[in-house]
Scaffold this motif. Structure first.
Motif, PDB file in Angstrom:
ATOM      1  N   LEU A 248      23.881   8.716 -22.333  1.00  0.00           N
ATOM      2  CA  LEU A 248      23.338   8.201 -21.542  1.00  0.00           C
ATOM      3  C   LEU A 248      21.413   8.907 -21.770  1.00  0.00           C
ATOM      4  N   GLY A 249      21.956  10.160 -23.098  1.00  0.00           N
ATOM      5  CA  GLY A 249      20.631  10.338 -23.169  1.00  0.00           C
ATOM      6  C   GLY A 249      20.002  11.583 -23.271  1.00  0.00           C
ATOM      7  N   ARG A 293      20.214   3.866 -21.190  1.00  0.00           N
ATOM      8  CA  ARG A 293      20.184   5.554 -21.966  1.00  0.00           C
ATOM      9  C   ARG A 293      18.922   6.078 -21.314  1.00  0.00           C
ATOM     10  N   SER A 294      18.408   7.262 -21.144  1.00  0.00           N
ATOM     11  CA  SER A 294      17.448   8.197 -20.882  1.00  0.00           C
ATOM     12  C   SER A 294      15.775   6.899 -21.663  1.00  0.00           C
ATOM     13  N   LEU A 299      23.070   0.991 -22.888  1.00  0.00           N
ATOM     14  CA  LEU A 299      23.827   1.666 -23.790  1.00  0.00           C
ATOM     15  C   LEU A 299      24.950   0.337 -24.623  1.00  0.00           C
TER      16      LEU A 299
END
Length: 300
Positions: A248-249, A293-294, A299
């Motif tokens: 997910l960064g 993701r962040s 994703l």
């Protein structure tokens, strides 16, 4: 002269105690007896109440399913007085520097009685067998925890609780929970204590098995390549593994723990729908969901 106490039934429901003193004497050439009676009913009732109380205590003591010992710390207290007179103010430091004195203190403790449950736990056939072989049940680990007991006595505490490791007469190690409380007594150096001993070996074994299981789970959780997280029904994330953090960064698990799981879904309504299915059936399998993701990107 003869002295005795007798219990007399005055009525069908009332009993009285009399102290009787019989004196033999001669009178007019013939032997006679002089009887002197004193009413000691109140004293007799008190003594009978004490006997009944002692009998009840003895029955509870012997039939309790928990190990109960009666111990005497009076010699330990006398020894501690000598140490204080010699200028010792820090017992812990003294015992740490002279560990042989711990064993000496243990030798001063007298075990006055043990109940029937103690025989089973310590694998003894009779009280005499256990009382005459107490040195065999004390392990090296027990001497270490015994210092804590001595500190309680040194500090004048009337109760103590702690764990120790002892062994049965057959050599089987046991984890024990020790609790004692001082038996009230008017004499200054009295040191009688009532000790209860609970075998917690199985509990400690279960704790260790749980610890190993959790360690194994954590190892899998941390090293598996699939993303895993745990969350409450309200959506608070309580754990996330490194694989998911990377996917997910995010920089760390802590960043994820600060979020609500709903914010990870591209469509939060999907989570609500999945929760309803989970509450209905207890589990949900083979779902396909879209997370982001962040940086907000889906994703892949």
């Amino acid at each position: 002269e003869l002295r005795l106490e007798v219990r007399v039934i005055v009525t069908c429901s009332k009993h009285c105690w009399f102290s009787v003193r019989l004196i033999r004497f001669e009178y007019d050439g013939a032997p006679h007896l002089l009887g002197l009676f004193s009413d000691v009913t109140e004293q007799g009732k008190a003594e009978e109440a004490v006997r009944e109380s002692e009998n009840r205590y003895h029955k509870i003591f012997e039939e309790s399913p928990i190990c109960i010992w009666v111990e005497d710390f009076s010699e330990v207290k006398k020894y501690f007085k000598k140490l204080r007179s010699a200028g010792i103010t820090d017992l812990k430091r003294y015992l740490d520097r002279r560990p042989e004195k711990v064993e000496y203190c243990a030798s001063l403790v007298k075990v006055l009685d043990v109940n029937q449950a103690s025989l089973s736990v310590f694998e003894a056939e009779t009280k005499d067998e256990l009382l005459n072989n107490l040195a065999k049940v004390i392990s090296l680990e027990a001497l270490s925890s015994f210092k804590d007991e001595m500190m309680a006595v040194w500090e004048g505490r009337q109760t103590f609780e702690g764990e120790t490791v002892d062994q049965t007469l057959k050599g089987r190690k046991m984890n024990l929970l020790i609790k004692w409380s001082e038996i009230p007594n008017s004499t200054e150096d009295s040191g009688k204590v009532l000790v209860t001993i609970l075998d917690i070996t199985e509990r400690r074994a279960m704790d260790e098995a749980l610890r190993q299981s959790e360690s194994m789970y954590r190892g899998v959780f941390d090293h598996v390549l699939d993303g895993i997280f745990r969350a409450t029904p309200e959506g608070r994330i309580t754990a996330a593994n490194p694989a998911l953090v990377s996917m997910l960064g995010y920089e760390s698990e802590a960043e994820l723990l600060a979020l609500n799981v709903k914010s990870l879904y591209l469509d939060s309504k999907i989570r609500e729908r999945n929760n309803r299915r989970l509450n209905k059936s207890g589990e949900v399998r083979n779902l396909e969901i879209e997370l982001k993701r962040s940086d907000g990107a889906p994703l892949a």
